[in-house]
Structures are given as structure tokens and as C-alpha cells.
Enzyme design. Structure first.
Site, PDB file in Angstrom:
ATOM      1  N   ARG A   1       0.919  -1.117   0.067  1.00 54.47           N
ATOM      2  CA  ARG A   1       0.026  -0.051  -0.080  1.00 54.47           C
ATOM      3  C   ARG A   1       1.007   1.406  -0.035  1.00 54.47           C
ATOM      4  NH1 ARG A   1      -5.188   0.456   2.355  1.00 54.47           N
ATOM      5  NH2 ARG A   1      -4.858  -1.128   3.555  1.00 54.47           N
TER       6      ARG A   1
ATOM      7  N   GLY B   1       8.144  -0.990   2.407  1.00 51.87           N
ATOM      8  CA  GLY B   1       9.050   0.336   2.393  1.00 51.87           C
ATOM      9  C   GLY B   1       9.318   0.763   0.980  1.00 51.87           C
TER      10      GLY B   1
ATOM     11  N   GLU C   1      13.917   3.305  -0.622  1.00 56.13           N
ATOM     12  CA  GLU C   1      15.112   2.703  -1.251  1.00 56.13           C
ATOM     13  C   GLU C   1      14.977   2.184  -2.354  1.00 56.13           C
ATOM     14  OE1 GLU C   1      17.970   2.478   2.843  1.00 56.13           O
ATOM     15  OE2 GLU C   1      17.402   0.526   2.165  1.00 56.13           O
TER      16      GLU C   1
END
Ligand SMILES: Cc1cc2nc3c(=O)[nH]c(=O)nc-3n(C[C@H](O)[C@H](O)[C@H](O)COP(=O)(O)OP(=O)(O)OC[C@H]3O[C@@H](n4cnc5c(N)ncnc54)[C@H](O)[C@@H]3O)c2cc1C
Ligand code: SF4
Lengths: 318, 735
Positions: free
Chosen positions: B620, B694, B697
Site C-alpha cells: 500500500r 518500504g 530505497e
């Protein structure tokens, strides 16, 4: 930065006199180079003479049909000047290829000519550097030298002159107008203004103690197509690996000056003479006597390629 | 709250606030200059004195003598901290070299003294008067020269096992119809974040407060305590605003330690920022790598054998750059091996920088994949699709991915980018002076999760307040935490106050390894669940039937306001999210596909990126606006690693010589044109109740390889030593 005193000069003659008679005095113009170096104690003046208020910020025509550019004219203003853009386009383009908008707003004509090398060893006071500390050796020779000069270098120093503006001025045969500590004015051809390092890389210009630059004079316009091509590691805001200033004349007479490769803004009569023989010939002539390291030997190829690109674009135009 | 079974439908699924693009709620404070950063805590420590760090002028050796007299006598000087007067210091778990050196010196610019004065200028000037005589020793500074001496590092830490092996790699590789065997190198990188490491320190008796720029509050409280030998309870860290970190601020660094020691010595607050020119050598950097990749495939490009070996260096006691980790997981193949080897170097210490491991591992792997595509005559997008694998290829089908949409990213990304227009023959597309090419690379980054706590309350005015030691390093944590709280309690984002980065708040996962957003919002979710229960109870509604909407707790057509329920004293709840073994049972990772179009000047070999585009699947997407910012920023960093970023090692003196922003080039605006980001719909129910992963990165992972592959497609020049600068392109061209 070492503590220093500060004064504002009230006249050119006073400024020169004070600079010669005050031990450790330096002029400050935009301060974009000097202050950075003072913070690192690479420059350690004890007194700063501010030359910003001497009315040296005008651009005016000369009786000979040339242009006199005040020493304190900001790089931004010089690049935007109508006459410069029309008659000396290479100068405008070189200026705009340099630094950033913010820096050019502060940087001055004289300060730009006198900016010091970007050799990384010069910038680290723990490293040997003959230019910063005469006799300490040269950190760059045998070290990281990718950005450094291949022409006019010596066993003592291989630093490059980083200016873009000065390359265009060299191309245009500018002269540097000064007033000495004795109040006497003189004009120094730009070819003689910057010194080669030889055994004394800390001596960088023909200026004598206290001598102040009042203006830079351009001879009358030479016409032709003006180009400045700067090749660097990113698209903007980086010093040149190689730059070429060129004026392609209608009669085949063209001239070339080079940045990023010389201990001073580089120009040779032989390169100009080779103009009609094409990029390779011009490069060969310009690079005569080049001394490279294994980090910066690519600059020879890059000079030729940059010239080839300019020739290609010139042909595309005509 | 324990998270050990996949999430089911929960209040976040409403998607009223979470998942909707929001401006950052801390934006106005930042652009008006009212957000207090560590070096500017005049409010908290108005009389702070200034410290300036004296770094070592040599890379290795000892201090023979130190003469402080001239510095002590200089104007305004209040004190000087050195190893001789600092008292006994410990060393933090995450530091390799002591943050205050002496008499032994472990690297160039290691701090040897802090000079403290009444003004910044006096401190800096006096620091130059500290005389240090050195007894230098020879050191090792050249990774290539030390490659043969590199050893297998101990397993553990973030790195996991140093090696992995499945099947018979050597045999399968030898038999493969198509073989790629190449060596790639990546240089040392500097984080180059805008705000330097900075701290203001003050003691009150034996209690220390550090207003500092730090990504990991709870870790660093422990590190400060351990280094100073004081109880954790006596240490407070405050880090509400951070001007970028990229991993540079994961740890206690010299600014914070020396500010603390300085403040103790002079009995007055002291602030210290590490000078820009000191950052590359005094602090951590991403270590250089040498990588060998071998891939054996059939004629259709289906991989049978894949091997990735990595060599990096660090100070004694340091760690590896884990650049082969993604190769364990990204593509299929029955026969596999990876290995990390560590050489001892006396350069400044290496450590994490944005996407440690993957960022440079993919610079190699994704170019090798391009080489394989070329060798097999298979389209590079198609090649990656053919080698997709929905489970951990080392563990087998019993360890599936929690969600993996690499193929969807490749397809959707290729579509949007116009990949079909790419000419597969290199060097064939010309636009004026430019040779034009397109490249693709997969993006892969692990999804890490970590325990994260928060406290959440409602005050008498109905405002929701969240407190956690989570940090916002420019990523947008304030906003997503606010969104989570708003969603959970049925209020608008405007009604949420978020307080971050203070060790007095519940410990969070912190910002690192792109674990922060998912873990910290899940912690807020846990606390909010507890608060919902309290509110419902107070309202007298059964919790399983209560609705939280419009600032009300509702049951059928009854309702009560949050404000009334909270009462004058407010109502608070605290909890944390703790993760079970779902990340062991399932591989959790984020995916994407990068596309890039470059122009390469036919004469000068100048490279200009013309377009970048990518599609990403990362669970999400909590705030599409700040997520996009993260991805384009990371793509920019990836472009930098491909084209220009490199710390230059002087192997004689043992330092990174280009240690300022004039000489360490990162992309400027003119280098980065249009960037297109597409997020693929994905909910990962095994990752957290947020079903997020996440994203901070992921964007750097593979971005540089897409640039490199585009250069190849434009020119036919295959460069394997980053960064791909003009000198290397010209040399490759000349053969
Ligand atoms: C980050 C950065 C990037 C840059 N990039 C470029 C680039 O790409 N290309 C480029 O060409 N330049 C570049 N520059 C250099 C910039 O052009 C110079 O810093 C600037 O031109 C210096 O002018 P100034 O007026 O600020 O000089 P100052 O810093 O004020 O002075 C420089 C020197 O000139 C002396 N001086 C000044 N005026 C006089 C005078 N009238 N008479 C005698 N001596 C005088 C001073 O004593 C001092 O020694 C860059 C600089 C920075 C900081
Ligand atoms: S090249 Fe010149 S400026 Fe650079 S270290 Fe050598 S002497 Fe100093």
C-alpha cells in the site's frame, strides 16, 4: 579563517597604495573564491580592502571601437550586456557556462580572472602542494589528477586554470588594465597576465604587490560565429574537463582557446593557423607539448572530439 | 500488538486518508524556517558555545605529541577535548573506529580534538593552532590490491550469511549454453545529504540532552550511554527535523559525542557540526566493491546457474557491502552461489548508505542481465520476465513471496515508457549530435520490518496527538503517521498533531533500510487500536460494533464526540507492533522496473539522461505524493551512481581526496529531466496491518543499471567500472 581587519577603499590609487603598504592585505571583490579559501586557511590575509565601491562596475565603449569592462562588473551583468551578446558572444556564453546563477551574481570580472585552481590537493592543507606551500611538493603528481592540466605544466605543479570567462577573453585578445602602488596605470595583454608554474607555481599572475585591476579591455569586435563548448562531468555547475572557445571567421580565419587543459587559459598561434585543416589538425597544434598523467590523458582525445563537435555544428549551420 | 498472522480487513482499508496524496504536514514549518534543526536550537540551549573538530592529517599511526598551548591561548577559546582529557570512553556497537581518536589513529580525519570557543569563527581559527606530531604507519588503501587478501567475514548482523550455495553451480555453469562472466566495480560513495551531522549538547547534572540529527533515536541513546559509560536513563535525544540522512545519520557520530564531552568540560551547552569537507573522511561512506557475476542460461535466456561474488574493504572489525544479497532472491535458477569477501583497509569506515547491498549489487547484476539478453537475443524486459520466480529460489517453493509483482512492473513500465520503440541493435538511433538508447533494469529491495511503538491520545478539544521517537529525514514520516492516526480515529488530517524524534516518546523502528514507514505506521496502528478500545469502552459501545467517523464514535444512530469522551484530561493509549515470523515464512521484498533513455554525444561522449520512468510495487502506498518524491529522489541518486558519483581514493595518503561538494559530483537539476513514476496496486497482508512495504530505497535499486544499459544501447559500449564518465567512454571507444 584567521581574524582580519577590513576597510573600504575610497579611490583606486588609495586602494593600490594601501594594499602595497599593508602587510598581508588583499582586495576583496565578490568574495566567492577568496572567502572560501580563507575559511580553509589556504589564504590568510590579515587585512581586506573592499574594492566594490570604486565605480569600477561600468561597461563602456572605447575610442578604438572596443569595450572596456570594469573590474567589478558582475559576471551576470557582463553575460547579459547587449553589446557583449551582440559583438562578443563567446564571452557571454563562457560566463554562462560557469558556476551557478547565484555565484555569477556576486562574481566579478577581476575576481574571475584571479580565481585559483581547483586542484583537490591545493584544497587540503594536510597535503603537499607547491602552490599553497612552496617547496612542500606536489600532491597531484602521482595522485588523483583527472581534472588537472596537460599543457604548460611543470614538475612542480600540474594545476589547471579553472576559469571559463578567461578563456573567452584570451580568445578575444583582451588586455588587463591595472593601477600599481605607485599610481601608474598599465595594460597587460591577457596572454602575459597568467604565469606558467615553472618552479614557482605560487606566482600566478603578472600583478605586482598592491597592483589593482581596474578593467579588462576588449579590442574591436572580430565578427564571425562565436561558440563556447564546455565538457564536464555533469550538465551544469561543474568545472570544465575541457572547454573550447572558438570564433569561426567568414574568411576561413578562425581562432581557438582552451580551458580545463592548461596551467593558464590556453591558446597557440599554430592552432589558429591550422583552422582550415579541420579539428584534428587544430587539436594536434594546440596539444603540442602536452604532458599527461594516466588519469588525464583522455583530455587529449577530448580536445579533438570537442573541436570535431564544433566543426560538425559549424558545417551543419552553413 | 503481535503481528503474526496475515492482516484481514481493518480500518486502514477505508482509504479515506491513508493512500491519498497529501502535502507534507511539516512543509510550512520547513519553508518558513520555523522547524528547528539540531544546530539551531537557540530555543533550547541559547548560550551554546561552538565546537570545531580537528581531524587527523594522517590515515594511520599514532599521535606522538600534541601541543594545545597556542590554541588554548587563542581568542574566545573555552576548552579543548582530546583523548587525554576525555576520560575513559567506550565504543558504540555500530562504530568501527573510536569517534575520538588518539593516541592510535585509525583513519584520515578521525576526530582528535574538539576546540570550543565563544563563536564559531574563534573555534574554527583556534582549531588550526592545535599542533599534532604524528608517528605515521603504513596502511592499506587499495581495494584492488587487497582483493586477494580478502577473507570470509563472520555471518550475522544485517548481512546474514556471507555465502550461500544451492545445487551444483560450477557444473551447471560449465555446461550452460550461454555464459556471462564479468567483473564490475563500484567506487566509494558519500551520502552527501544537505544537512551535515550536527548536535547541540547540554548537561543538567548527570543528565545529558542531545539535540541532534539522528535517524535512529533508540539505537543512539544506547550508543551514547555505552560510549560515555552512563545509564541510558540519563540520555535524552531530540531529533524532530533532519536535513537528509541516507544512512549517514543511523549512528552516533563524532558531532554528538564531542558536543557531549565538550559541554561537560566547559559546563555549558556546546554545539558541533561536522564541516562539509570533513564529512567524507570523518564519517561513514558506502564502501567500494569489486563484483564478479557469472550467469549460465539456455538459449532462451532461462537461467540455470547464477553466481555473484563481492569483494569490499573496511577497517579492522568493520563489515561488508552486501552486494550479492539480491542475487539470492531476484531470479530463478537451480544452481546458485553467492559470496562476500572482506579486505582490511585503513580508509575511513564503511557503513550503510541508501539501500546498502542492493544499490551497488544491482549496478552489476542488472548490467549482467542486459549482457545475457544480448547474448541470447532476447528482449531485456522479456528476459527478466522469463526468469521471474514467485518463491525464494534458495529455499524453494515452501518459502513463497508475500507478494511479488516484478512482472507487472516490467510490463506496465515498458508500456508507459514506449519500450517497444527501442531498437535492439546498439548504436543505431541518432538524433542530431546524440546517439540515443534505452535501457531497463529490475528494481529489488528487501522489505525489513522492526518493532515500533507509539503513544496516541485525544485531548479535550478533539485533537488527536501522536508521539513516537520515529524520525522524519525528509521522507514524509510526519504526514503518513498523521494519516494513519486520522484514518484510525475517523478525524481529518488537520486534527492530528504529530510529535516525533524524542527519546521520551515510545521507541520506534526509526528511519533506515526503508523499514520506517511501514513499521512506524503499524506501531501507530497498534496504539490507535488500543485507544479505539478505550474510547468505545468509555462510550459504552461494544468495540466490534463502534464506528469512528467525523470526529465521532458511533453505534448505529447514536454517537459521541471524541472530545467529550476524552474529557479535559484527555485519553491516551500506548502500544507497539511486534512482528512474528511472517518475514521468515514468506520472502518480503519490494519490486520495480526502471526505464531510461539517454543521449550520448557522438563526439565528446557526454551522456545526458533524456527520460527516466519506472513502475513500482511496494504494498500500500501510504502517501502517493511523498512516495513519489522518495522514488524520484532515489532514481536521481541512482543516476548519480551511474554517471558521476565517486570518492577518489588517494592510495598513497589514504584518504578520499575529493572531499567537498565542488569535487564530489552529484546530479544537479540539469542532469535530471522528466521522471515518471507509476505505482502498481498492491496490498501485502503479510507485511503489516498497514499492508504497506518500504519505498524509500527501492527507487535507487537498479536505476543506475538502467542508465548504463541505455548507454550500451545508444553506443554499443559496455562499461563495467562505475561511474561511467567521459574518460572511460572515450577509452572504451578507442578500444
Ligand atoms: C562552487 C563554485 C563553482 C564555480 N564554478 C565555476 C565555473 O564553472 N567556471 C568558472 O569560471 N568559475 C567558477 N567558479 C569561480 C567563480 O567564477 C569565482 O569564484 C569568481 O569569479 C571570483 O570572483 P569574485 O569577485 O568573487 O572574487 P574574490 O573572491 O572577491 O577575489 C578573488 C581574487 O581576486 C582578487 N581581486 C578581486 N578583485 C580584484 C581587483 N580589482 N584587483 C586585483 N585583485 C582583485 C582578490 O584579492 C582574490 O585574490 C566557481 C566558484 C564556486 C564557489
Ligand atoms: S598540481 Fe599544483 S596545486 Fe595541485 S598539488 Fe600540485 S602544486 Fe599544488
Amino acid at each position: 579563517m584567521k581574524p582580519f581587519t577590513y576597510s573600504r577603499a575610497t579611490s583606486v590609487a588609495d586602494a593600490a597604495k594601501a594594499a602595497a603598504s599593508t602587510q598581508g592585505a588583499r582586495f576583496i571583490a565578490g568574495g566567492t573564491n577568496l572567502l572560501d579559501l580563507m575559511k580553509l586557511q589556504i589564504e590568510t590575509p590579515t587585512h581586506l580592502i573592499d574594492v566594490n565601491h570604486l565605480g569600477l562596475d561600468r561597461i563602456e565603449p572605447t575610442p578604438e571601437g572596443g569595450l572596456r569592462i570594469g573590474a567589478l562588473v558582475r559576471n551576470t551583468d557582463l553575460a547579459a550586456d547587449k553589446v557583449v551578446r551582440r559583438d562578443y558572444g563567446v564571452l557571454s556564453r563562457a560566463l554562462l557556462a560557469g558556476a551557478s546563477g547565484q555565484l555569477r551574481n556576486k562574481a566579478t570580472t577581476a575576481g574571475n580572472l584571479l580565481q585559483r585552481t581547483r586542484c583537490p590537493y591545493f584544497y587540503d592543507t594536510n597535503m603537499p602542494c607547491n602552490k599553497r606551500k612552496p617547496g612542500s611538493g606536489c600532491g597531484a603528481i602521482g595522485g588523483i589528477s583527472r581534472s588537472l592540466a596537460i599543457l604548460g605544466v611543470s614538475d612542480a605543479c600540474i594545476a589547471q586554470h579553472p576559469s571559463d570567462m578567461a578563456v573567452a577573453m584570451r580568445l578575444l585578445d583582451a588586455q588587463v588594465d591595472t593601477v600599481g602602488a605607485d599610481g601608474v596605470a598599465r595594460a597587460i595583454p591577457i596572454a602575459d597576465f597568467h604565469m606558467l608554474p615553472g618552479d614557482t607555481p605560487h606566482v600566478e599572475t603578472a600583478l605586482k604587490s598592491g597592483e589593482i585591476i581596474t578593467s579588462v579591455t576588449l579590442p574591436k569586435p572580430i565578427g564571425g560565429t562565436h561558440v563556447y563548448r564546455k565538457v564536464r562531468d555533469r550538465a551544469s555547475y561543474a568545472f570544465a574537463l575541457v572547454s573550447v572557445a572558438a570564433v569561426f571567421g567568414k574568411d576561413g580565419g578562425s581562432r581557438f582557446a582552451f580551458g580545463g587543459i592548461g596551467a593558464k587559459p590556453w591558446r597557440t598561434p599554430a592552432a589558429d593557423a591550422a583552422a582550415s585543416s579541420g579539428a584534428k589538425a587544430v587539436a594536434e597544434a594546440a596539444l603540442s607539448g602536452a604532458r599527461t598523467t594516466h588519469h588525464n590523458d583522455f583530455k587529449k582525445t577530448l580536445v579533438e572530439r570537442t573541436l570535431a563537435s564544433l566543426y560538425r555544428q559549424k558545417e551543419a549551420r552553413s | 500488538m503481535k503481528f503474526d498472522t496475515p492482516a484481514t480487513t481493518n480500518p486502514i482499508d477505508k482509504g479515506r486518508v491513508v493512500g491519498v496524496a497529501h502535502d507534507r504536514i511539516d512543509g510550512p514549518a520547513k519553508v518558513t524556517g520555523s522547524a528547528p534543526y539540531a544546530y539551531e536550537r537557540h530555543d533550547a540551549a541559547p548560550n551554546a558555545a561552538y565546537g570545531w573538530i580537528v581531524g587527523s592529517a594522517i590515515a594511520k599511526g599514532t599521535i606522538a605529541a600534541m601541543d594545545l598551548r597556542a590554541a588554548e591561548a587563542a581568542p574566545g577559546v573555552l576548552g579543548i577535548v582530546t583523548h587525554a582529557n576525555a576520560g575513559k570512553l567506550g565504543k558504540g556497537n555500530y562504530n568501527t573506529a573510536p569517534l575520538l581518536g588518539g593516541p592510535a589513529i585509525m583513519h584520515y580525519d578521525q576526530a582528535l580534538a574538539l576546540v570550543i570557543a565563544d563563536t564559531f569563527e574563534n573555534a574554527r581559527a583556534a582549531a588550526k593552532l592545535v599542533r599534532i606530531d604524528y608517528a605515521p604507519q603504513d596502511g592499506k588503501f587499495d581495494l584492488a590490491a587487497e582483493q586477494g587478501n580478502a577473507v570470509k567475514p563472520p555471518d550475522g548482523g544485517f548481512s546474514g550469511a556471507a555465502d550461500s550455495a544451492v545445487g551444483d553451480f560450477d557444473g551447471a555453469f560449465a555446461k550452460a549454453a550461454v555464459r556471462i562472466d564479468q567483473r564490475y566495480t563500484t567506487p566509494d560513495h558519500s551520502h552527501a545529504m544537505l544537512e551535515p551531522h550536527a548536535t547541540t549538547a547540554a548537561w543538567n547534572g548527570d543528565k545529558l540532552t542531545l539535540w541532534t540529527a539522528n535517524q535512529m533515536i533508540a539505537w543512539s541513546v544506547g550508543e551514547v550511554a555505552k560510549t560515555l559509560g552512563i545509564p541510558k536513563a540519563n540520555v535524552r535525544l531530540v531529533s524532530p527535523y533532519i536535513g537528509g540522512g541516507f544512512g549517514a545519520k543511523l549512528f552516533l557520530r563524532a558531532d554528538a559525542l564531542l558536543a557531549a564531552l565538550g559541554a561537560k568540560q566547559i559546563g555549558r551547552p556546546v554545539k558541533v557540526a561536522i564541516a562539509r569537507s570533513q564529512i567524507p573522511n570523518n564519517t561513514t561512506h558506502r564502501p567500494a566493491t569489486i563484483q564478479r557475476i557469472r550467469i549460465g542460461a539456455d538459449k532462451n535466456g532461462v537461467i540455470d546457474a547464477i553466481g555473484h561474488e563481492v569483494w569490499s574493504g573496511d577497517l579492522p572489525g568493520g563489515g561488508t557491502e552486501t552486494a550479492a544479497m539480491q542475487t539470492r532472491l531476484l531470479y530463478g535458477g537451480a544452481h546458485r552461489m553467492t559470496a562476500h569477501r572482506l579486505a582490511t583497509l585503513d580508509l575511513p569506515e564503511g557503513n550503510a548508505m541508501r539501500a546498502p547491498g542492493e544499490a551497488v549489487g544491482l549496478l552489476a547484476l542488472e548490467v549482467a542481465m542486459d549482457e545475457l539478453a544480448e547474448a541470447c537475443g532476447v528482449d531485456p524486459v522479456e528476459l527478466r520476465i522469463r526468469n521471474d520466480v514467485q518463491y525464494d529460489p534458495e529455499a524453494g517453493t515452501q518459502r513463497p513471496y508475500s507478494s511479488r509483482k516484478l512482472v507487472e512492473c516490467l510490463r506496465a513500465g515498458a508500456d508507459r515508457f514506449g519500450w517497444a520503440k527501442r531498437n535492439p541493435k546498439p548504436g543505431k538511433v541518432r538524433d542530431g549530435r546524440w546517439l540515443v538508447g534505452m535501457g531497463v533494469a529490475s528494481a529489488f529491495r528487501n522489505n525489513l520490518v522492526g518493532k515500533s511503538g507509539a503513544r496516541i491520545g485525544v485531548d479535550g478539544a478533539g485533537k488527536v496527538i501522536v508521539e513516537t521517537d520515529m524520525t522524519d529525514i525528509g521522507t514524509g514520516s510526519y504526514t503518513i503517521i498523521g494519516q494513519t492516526a486520522a484514518e484510525m480515529l475517523g478525524v481529518s488530517l488537520d486534527d492530528v498533531i504529530v510529535r516525533l524524534g524524542d527519546s521520551r516518546f515510545p521507541a520506534s523502528a526509526g528511519s533506515g533500510g526503508q523499514w520506517g514507514a511501514n513499521s512506524s505506521t503499524a506501531g501507530v496502528y497498534a496504539a490507535a487500536m488500543a485507544l479505539r478500545a478505550k474510547l468505545a469502552e468509555k462510550a459504552g459501545y461494544p468495540i466490534d460494533q463502534a464506528q469512528f467517523d467525523d470526529g465521532l464514535v458511533k453505534l448505529g444512530d447514536q454517537s459521541q464526540t471524541l472530545a467529550a469522551l476524552a474529557g479535559r484530561e484527555g485519553l491516551w493509549a500506548e502500544d507497539s507492533i511486534e512482528f512474528g515470523d511472517l518475514d521468515k515464512r514468506y520472502v518480503q521484498a519490494t519490486f520495480g522496473a526502471h526505464f531510461c533513455e539517454v543521449g550520448v554525444d557522438v563526439d565528446t561522449a557526454e551522456v545526458r539522461i533524456r527520460r527516466m520512468g519506472g513502475a513500482f510495487a511496494a504494498g500500500r502506498i501510504l502517501n502517493p505524493k511523498s512516495a513519489r518524491s522518495q522514488v524520484i529522489g532515489a532514481m536521481t541518486m541512482g543516476a548519480g551512481s551511474a554517471l558521476m558519483e565517486a570518492l577518489e581514493v588517494d592510495t598513497r595518503f589514504g584518504l578520499f581526496i575529493n572531499h567537498d561538494m565542488a569535487e564530489y559530483a552529484v546530479p544537479v537539476h540539469a542532469d535530471i529531466p522528466q521522471q515518471d513514476v507509476l505505482f502498481i496496486d498492491e496490498l501485502d497482508d503479510k507485511s503489516s496491518p498497514m499492508k504497506a512495504k518500504g519505498v524509500g530505497e527501492l527507487g535507487i535499486c537498479g536505476a543506475g543499471a538502467a542508465v548504463a544499459n541505455a548507454i550500451y544501447n545508444a553506443t554499443g559500449l559496455r562499461l563495467r567500472d562505475y561511474p561511467l564518465t567521459i574518460d572511460k567512454l572515450l577509452k572504451a571507444q578507442m578500444g
